[in-house]
Design a protein around this motif. Structure first.
Motif, PDB file in Angstrom:
ATOM      1  N   VAL A 175       0.837  -1.199   0.000  1.00  0.00           N
ATOM      2  CA  VAL A 175       0.000   0.000   0.000  1.00  0.00           C
ATOM      3  C   VAL A 175       0.874   1.251   0.000  1.00  0.00           C
ATOM      4  O   VAL A 175       1.837   1.362   0.768  1.00  0.00           O
ATOM      5  CB  VAL A 175      -0.935   0.026   1.235  1.00  0.00           C
ATOM      6  CG1 VAL A 175      -1.691   1.350   1.303  1.00  0.00           C
ATOM      7  CG2 VAL A 175      -1.909  -1.140   1.204  1.00  0.00           C
ATOM      8  N   LYS A 176       0.516   2.179  -0.879  1.00  0.00           N
ATOM      9  CA  LYS A 176       1.185   3.487  -0.925  1.00  0.00           C
ATOM     10  C   LYS A 176       0.122   4.573  -1.090  1.00  0.00           C
ATOM     11  O   LYS A 176      -1.033   4.271  -1.399  1.00  0.00           O
ATOM     12  CB  LYS A 176       2.222   3.522  -2.050  1.00  0.00           C
ATOM     13  CG  LYS A 176       1.652   3.282  -3.422  1.00  0.00           C
ATOM     14  CD  LYS A 176       2.757   2.979  -4.428  1.00  0.00           C
ATOM     15  CE  LYS A 176       2.198   2.509  -5.750  1.00  0.00           C
ATOM     16  NZ  LYS A 176       1.261   1.426  -5.728  1.00  0.00           N
ATOM     17  N   SER A 177       0.509   5.796  -0.870  1.00  0.00           N
ATOM     18  CA  SER A 177      -0.414   6.916  -0.984  1.00  0.00           C
ATOM     19  C   SER A 177      -1.031   6.948  -2.383  1.00  0.00           C
ATOM     20  O   SER A 177      -0.339   6.745  -3.385  1.00  0.00           O
ATOM     21  CB  SER A 177       0.329   8.228  -0.706  1.00  0.00           C
ATOM     22  OG  SER A 177      -0.596   9.292  -0.637  1.00  0.00           O
TER      23      SER A 177
ATOM     24  N   SER B  90      -5.992  10.514   1.156  1.00  0.00           N
ATOM     25  CA  SER B  90      -6.979  11.482   0.641  1.00  0.00           C
ATOM     26  C   SER B  90      -7.717  12.223   1.747  1.00  0.00           C
ATOM     27  O   SER B  90      -8.495  13.116   1.469  1.00  0.00           O
ATOM     28  CB  SER B  90      -8.002  10.758  -0.242  1.00  0.00           C
ATOM     29  OG  SER B  90      -8.803   9.909   0.564  1.00  0.00           O
ATOM     30  N   GLY B  91      -7.510  11.813   3.013  1.00  0.00           N
ATOM     31  CA  GLY B  91      -8.215  12.454   4.114  1.00  0.00           C
ATOM     32  C   GLY B  91      -9.585  11.855   4.375  1.00  0.00           C
ATOM     33  O   GLY B  91     -10.361  12.402   5.153  1.00  0.00           O
ATOM     34  N   GLN B  92      -9.910  10.727   3.746  1.00  0.00           N
ATOM     35  CA  GLN B  92     -11.206  10.088   3.962  1.00  0.00           C
ATOM     36  C   GLN B  92     -11.290   9.422   5.332  1.00  0.00           C
ATOM     37  O   GLN B  92     -12.387   9.193   5.837  1.00  0.00           O
ATOM     38  CB  GLN B  92     -11.479   9.044   2.878  1.00  0.00           C
ATOM     39  CG  GLN B  92     -11.688   9.641   1.503  1.00  0.00           C
ATOM     40  CD  GLN B  92     -11.800   8.547   0.455  1.00  0.00           C
ATOM     41  OE1 GLN B  92     -10.866   7.803   0.202  1.00  0.00           O
ATOM     42  NE2 GLN B  92     -12.965   8.457  -0.176  1.00  0.00           N
ATOM     43  N   VAL B  93     -10.148   9.054   5.902  1.00  0.00           N
ATOM     44  CA  VAL B  93     -10.084   8.446   7.235  1.00  0.00           C
ATOM     45  C   VAL B  93      -9.112   9.255   8.081  1.00  0.00           C
ATOM     46  O   VAL B  93      -8.356  10.083   7.564  1.00  0.00           O
ATOM     47  CB  VAL B  93      -9.635   6.956   7.169  1.00  0.00           C
ATOM     48  CG1 VAL B  93     -10.652   6.119   6.411  1.00  0.00           C
ATOM     49  CG2 VAL B  93      -8.257   6.812   6.552  1.00  0.00           C
TER      50      VAL B  93
ATOM     51  N   LYS C 272      -5.868  10.394  10.204  1.00  0.00           N
ATOM     52  CA  LYS C 272      -4.458  10.290   9.829  1.00  0.00           C
ATOM     53  C   LYS C 272      -3.812   9.001  10.321  1.00  0.00           C
ATOM     54  O   LYS C 272      -3.099   8.323   9.577  1.00  0.00           O
ATOM     55  CB  LYS C 272      -3.700  11.505  10.365  1.00  0.00           C
ATOM     56  CG  LYS C 272      -2.217  11.495   9.999  1.00  0.00           C
ATOM     57  CD  LYS C 272      -1.492  12.680  10.577  1.00  0.00           C
ATOM     58  CE  LYS C 272      -0.036  12.754  10.240  1.00  0.00           C
ATOM     59  NZ  LYS C 272       0.699  11.526  10.027  1.00  0.00           N
ATOM     60  N   GLY C 273      -4.054   8.634  11.561  1.00  0.00           N
ATOM     61  CA  GLY C 273      -3.430   7.438  12.113  1.00  0.00           C
ATOM     62  C   GLY C 273      -3.845   6.162  11.403  1.00  0.00           C
ATOM     63  O   GLY C 273      -3.054   5.226  11.288  1.00  0.00           O
ATOM     64  N   PHE C 274      -5.077   6.114  10.904  1.00  0.00           N
ATOM     65  CA  PHE C 274      -5.556   4.944  10.159  1.00  0.00           C
ATOM     66  C   PHE C 274      -4.883   4.917   8.791  1.00  0.00           C
ATOM     67  O   PHE C 274      -4.403   3.876   8.343  1.00  0.00           O
ATOM     68  CB  PHE C 274      -7.081   5.003  10.023  1.00  0.00           C
ATOM     69  CG  PHE C 274      -7.726   3.688   9.702  1.00  0.00           C
ATOM     70  CD1 PHE C 274      -8.206   2.873  10.715  1.00  0.00           C
ATOM     71  CD2 PHE C 274      -7.874   3.261   8.396  1.00  0.00           C
ATOM     72  CE1 PHE C 274      -8.824   1.648  10.429  1.00  0.00           C
ATOM     73  CE2 PHE C 274      -8.482   2.047   8.094  1.00  0.00           C
ATOM     74  CZ  PHE C 274      -8.953   1.246   9.109  1.00  0.00           C
ATOM     75  N   ASP C 275      -4.834   6.082   8.129  1.00  0.00           N
ATOM     76  CA  ASP C 275      -4.139   6.224   6.842  1.00  0.00           C
ATOM     77  C   ASP C 275      -2.697   5.738   6.969  1.00  0.00           C
ATOM     78  O   ASP C 275      -2.228   4.919   6.183  1.00  0.00           O
ATOM     79  CB  ASP C 275      -4.127   7.705   6.432  1.00  0.00           C
ATOM     80  CG  ASP C 275      -4.849   7.981   5.126  1.00  0.00           C
ATOM     81  OD1 ASP C 275      -5.228   7.039   4.411  1.00  0.00           O
ATOM     82  OD2 ASP C 275      -5.038   9.174   4.820  1.00  0.00           O
ATOM     83  N   ASP C 276      -1.989   6.264   7.963  1.00  0.00           N
ATOM     84  CA  ASP C 276      -0.580   5.902   8.180  1.00  0.00           C
ATOM     85  C   ASP C 276      -0.452   4.408   8.486  1.00  0.00           C
ATOM     86  O   ASP C 276       0.521   3.768   8.086  1.00  0.00           O
ATOM     87  CB  ASP C 276       0.021   6.702   9.339  1.00  0.00           C
ATOM     88  CG  ASP C 276       0.143   8.191   9.027  1.00  0.00           C
ATOM     89  OD1 ASP C 276      -0.006   8.586   7.859  1.00  0.00           O
ATOM     90  OD2 ASP C 276       0.372   8.961   9.986  1.00  0.00           O
ATOM     91  N   GLY C 277      -1.437   3.860   9.197  1.00  0.00           N
ATOM     92  CA  GLY C 277      -1.377   2.469   9.623  1.00  0.00           C
ATOM     93  C   GLY C 277      -1.414   1.456   8.495  1.00  0.00           C
ATOM     94  O   GLY C 277      -0.847   0.372   8.620  1.00  0.00           O
ATOM     95  N   VAL C 278      -2.076   1.775   7.380  1.00  0.00           N
ATOM     96  CA  VAL C 278      -2.162   0.818   6.279  1.00  0.00           C
ATOM     97  C   VAL C 278      -0.980   0.907   5.317  1.00  0.00           C
ATOM     98  O   VAL C 278      -0.765  -0.009   4.519  1.00  0.00           O
ATOM     99  CB  VAL C 278      -3.493   0.948   5.484  1.00  0.00           C
ATOM    100  CG1 VAL C 278      -4.682   0.684   6.368  1.00  0.00           C
ATOM    101  CG2 VAL C 278      -3.602   2.289   4.796  1.00  0.00           C
TER     102      VAL C 278
ATOM    103  N   VAL D 267      -4.375  10.270  20.314  1.00  0.00           N
ATOM    104  CA  VAL D 267      -5.451  11.244  20.142  1.00  0.00           C
ATOM    105  C   VAL D 267      -5.120  12.292  19.074  1.00  0.00           C
ATOM    106  O   VAL D 267      -5.987  12.692  18.309  1.00  0.00           O
ATOM    107  CB  VAL D 267      -5.807  11.899  21.502  1.00  0.00           C
ATOM    108  CG1 VAL D 267      -4.682  12.752  22.034  1.00  0.00           C
ATOM    109  CG2 VAL D 267      -7.078  12.702  21.416  1.00  0.00           C
ATOM    110  N   THR D 268      -3.844  12.685  18.965  1.00  0.00           N
ATOM    111  CA  THR D 268      -3.443  13.717  17.996  1.00  0.00           C
ATOM    112  C   THR D 268      -3.584  13.258  16.548  1.00  0.00           C
ATOM    113  O   THR D 268      -3.760  14.078  15.653  1.00  0.00           O
ATOM    114  CB  THR D 268      -1.995  14.176  18.247  1.00  0.00           C
ATOM    115  OG1 THR D 268      -1.155  13.012  18.282  1.00  0.00           O
ATOM    116  CG2 THR D 268      -1.876  14.941  19.549  1.00  0.00           C
ATOM    117  N   ASP D 269      -3.522  11.936  16.303  1.00  0.00           N
ATOM    118  CA  ASP D 269      -3.684  11.405  14.949  1.00  0.00           C
ATOM    119  C   ASP D 269      -5.057  10.777  14.754  1.00  0.00           C
ATOM    120  O   ASP D 269      -5.314  10.106  13.758  1.00  0.00           O
ATOM    121  CB  ASP D 269      -2.592  10.371  14.645  1.00  0.00           C
ATOM    122  CG  ASP D 269      -1.229  11.010  14.457  1.00  0.00           C
ATOM    123  OD1 ASP D 269      -1.165  12.217  14.141  1.00  0.00           O
ATOM    124  OD2 ASP D 269      -0.222  10.298  14.637  1.00  0.00           O
TER     125      ASP D 269
END
Length: 150
Positions: free
Chosen positions: A4-6, A39-42, A44-50, A65-67
Motif C-alpha cells: 500500500v502506498k499513498s 486522501s483524508g477520507q479516514v 491520519k493514524g488509520f491512513d498511516d497504519g495501512v 489522540v493527535t492522529d
C-alpha cells in the motif's frame, strides 16, 4: 508483492477499540471499508497504519489522540436554554440531537448535563480526546493506473 502506498484505493476489515477494550466500531458482518490512502477520507493514524501493508496482512495500530479526532475542544461545549428546546423533546443526558449554525450547517451534539434552566451540549466528535486501537486486515489494493507515454 504489491504494498500500500499513498493514492491507492484499498479495502480493509477493521475492529476499533478504546484503551479500555470497549469496541466503538467494526466492519464485522459488513462489506470492508474502502478508501483512498492519503486522501483524508479516514483519520491520519488509520491512513498511516495501512501504509506498506500487503493483501492478507493483519496488524494492530495504536493511534494517539493527535492522529485520531484530537483533544476535546472546550469551546465546543455550550450551555443552551431549555426554553429554546422544542416542546416535544425532553432533554436527557446522552440524547443526540442535530443543531444548525448561523449559516444553515447542521452538526451533531450530545446532551452531557441537564440543569434547571439549561442543558449542556457537546459538539465534539464522540471519540475526541481518546487514543484508538484498530485491528486491521488488508483485503484489496487497487493502485491507480499509470500510463507511460513514449
Amino acid at each position: 508483492m504489491n504494498q500500500v502506498k499513498s493514492g491507492d484505493k484499498v479495502k480493509v476489515h477493521y475492529h476499533g477499540k478504546l484503551r479500555s477494550g470497549e469496541t466503538f466500531d467494526t466492519s464485522a458482518g459488513r462489506e470492508p471499508l474502502e478508501f483512498t490512502v492519503g486522501s483524508g477520507q479516514v483519520i491520519k493514524g488509520f491512513d498511516d497504519g495501512v501504509m506498506g501493508m500487503q493483501i492478507g496482512d493483519k496488524k494492530t495500530v495504536e493511534i494517539p489522540v493527535t492522529d485520531a479526532y484530537g483533544e476535546k475542544d472546550q469551546d465546543r461545549i455550550v450551555e443552551f436554554p431549555k426554553s429554546q428546546f422544542p416542546p416535544d423533546i425532553k432533554p436527557e443526558v446522552g440524547l443526540q440531537l442535530a443543531m444548525s449554525d448561523g449559516q444553515g450547517q447542521s452538526f451533531p451534539v450530545v446532551i452531557v448535563e441537564v440543569k434547571e434552566e439549561s442543558v449542556v451540549l457537546d459538539a465534539n466528535h464522540p471519540l475526541a480526546g481518546q487514543d484508538l486501537i484498530f485491528d486491521i486486515e488488508l483485503v484489496e489494493i487497487n493502485s491507480p493506473s499509470r500510463i507511460i507515454m513514449p
